[in-house]
Design a protein around this motif. Structure first.
Motif, mmCIF file in Angstrom:
data_model
loop_
_atom_site.group_PDB
_atom_site.id
_atom_site.type_symbol
_atom_site.label_atom_id
_atom_site.label_comp_id
_atom_site.label_asym_id
_atom_site.label_seq_id
_atom_site.Cartn_x
_atom_site.Cartn_y
_atom_site.Cartn_z
ATOM 1 N N VAL A 1 0.810 -1.213 0.000
ATOM 2 C CA VAL A 1 0.000 0.000 0.000
ATOM 3 C C VAL A 1 0.853 1.277 0.000
ATOM 4 O O VAL A 1 0.541 2.219 -0.726
ATOM 5 C CB VAL A 1 -0.995 -0.020 1.185
ATOM 6 N N PRO A 2 1.963 1.378 0.744
ATOM 7 C CA PRO A 2 2.734 2.632 0.710
ATOM 8 C C PRO A 2 3.393 2.927 -0.636
ATOM 9 O O PRO A 2 3.837 4.046 -0.860
ATOM 10 C CB PRO A 2 3.806 2.431 1.782
ATOM 11 N N TYR A 3 3.476 1.967 -1.541
ATOM 12 C CA TYR A 3 4.128 2.184 -2.833
ATOM 13 C C TYR A 3 3.161 2.643 -3.916
ATOM 14 O O TYR A 3 3.535 2.726 -5.076
ATOM 15 C CB TYR A 3 4.841 0.916 -3.290
ATOM 16 N N LEU A 4 1.927 2.962 -3.574
ATOM 17 C CA LEU A 4 0.969 3.443 -4.564
ATOM 18 C C LEU A 4 1.349 4.852 -4.996
ATOM 19 O O LEU A 4 1.771 5.670 -4.193
ATOM 20 C CB LEU A 4 -0.450 3.428 -3.980
ATOM 21 N N ARG A 5 1.188 5.136 -6.276
ATOM 22 C CA ARG A 5 1.521 6.452 -6.823
ATOM 23 C C ARG A 5 0.223 7.167 -7.217
ATOM 24 O O ARG A 5 -0.793 6.974 -6.565
ATOM 25 C CB ARG A 5 2.455 6.284 -8.023
ATOM 26 N N ASP A 6 0.232 7.880 -8.334
ATOM 27 C CA ASP A 6 -0.942 8.652 -8.722
ATOM 28 C C ASP A 6 -1.901 7.898 -9.642
ATOM 29 O O ASP A 6 -2.932 8.429 -10.016
ATOM 30 C CB ASP A 6 -0.522 9.957 -9.382
ATOM 31 N N SER A 7 -1.601 6.672 -9.996
ATOM 32 C CA SER A 7 -2.494 5.878 -10.836
ATOM 33 C C SER A 7 -2.971 4.662 -10.041
ATOM 34 O O SER A 7 -2.357 4.274 -9.049
ATOM 35 C CB SER A 7 -1.769 5.436 -12.105
ATOM 36 N N PRO A 8 -4.076 4.031 -10.469
ATOM 37 C CA PRO A 8 -4.570 2.851 -9.742
ATOM 38 C C PRO A 8 -3.529 1.745 -9.702
ATOM 39 O O PRO A 8 -2.762 1.561 -10.642
ATOM 40 C CB PRO A 8 -5.792 2.416 -10.553
ATOM 41 N N GLY A 9 -3.492 1.032 -8.600
ATOM 42 C CA GLY A 9 -2.525 -0.040 -8.431
ATOM 43 C C GLY A 9 -3.180 -1.298 -7.896
ATOM 44 O O GLY A 9 -4.253 -1.254 -7.286
ATOM 45 N N LEU A 10 -2.532 -2.429 -8.126
ATOM 46 C CA LEU A 10 -3.019 -3.717 -7.649
ATOM 47 C C LEU A 10 -2.480 -3.940 -6.245
ATOM 48 O O LEU A 10 -1.272 -3.976 -6.031
ATOM 49 C CB LEU A 10 -2.551 -4.821 -8.595
#
Length: 150
Positions: free
Chosen positions: A74-83
């Protein structure tokens, strides 16, 4: 600068013409076209991997599978949707992203206002997605997962 007179120009040798280099002409197009005597081999004949079933040659069936996607933390999410794997409902989901103005948009709005751009131009940072924060949430349970700030 004046061009040379006729007498001066006639004293110099003429420039070389292309005929002076003895360059052979290109080959004719008809000479290079020849039709093959036999058709090219089929893929199975070229590869050589065939088997015989009931007197007919068959190709082996190759099944290619892709590995399942690996969810990111979860902490590695950026500005686009992530899995991610949701820490609340424990499902592997692609996050739902909502873009809201953050500190960067507000600071740029204030800076543009101080520069005198108050006739609506100071509101431009609120419309640019690259200046907004990305709020990630789980589409399954709706819980808030992460905020990516600019």
């Amino acid at each position: 600068m004046e061009p040379p007179s006729y007498e001066e120009a006639s004293l110099h040798p003429p420039p070389l013409s292309p005929a002076g280099f003895n360059i052979p002409p290109p080959p004719s197009y008809d000479a290079s076209l020849t039709s093959p005597s036999t058709p090219p081999p089929t893929y199975g004949e070229a590869v050589g991997v065939t088997s015989t079933v009931n007197g007919r040659q068959t190709q082996p069936v190759v099944v290619v599978t892709q590995p399942p996607p690996v969810p990111v933390s979860v902490p590695y999410l950026r500005d686009s949707p992530g899995l991610v794997r949701c820490p609340y409902c424990h499902h592997t989901v692609t996050t739902k992203v909502t873009y809201l103005p953050g500190k960067t948009a507000w600071c740029l709005c204030i800076l543009l206002s101080l520069m005198g751009l108050i006739c609506g131009f100071c509101l431009i940072p609120f419309m640019v997605r690259g200046l907004q924060d990305a709020h990630h949430s789980c589409p399954q349970c709706g819980n808030h997962l992460h905020v990516y700030t600019r």
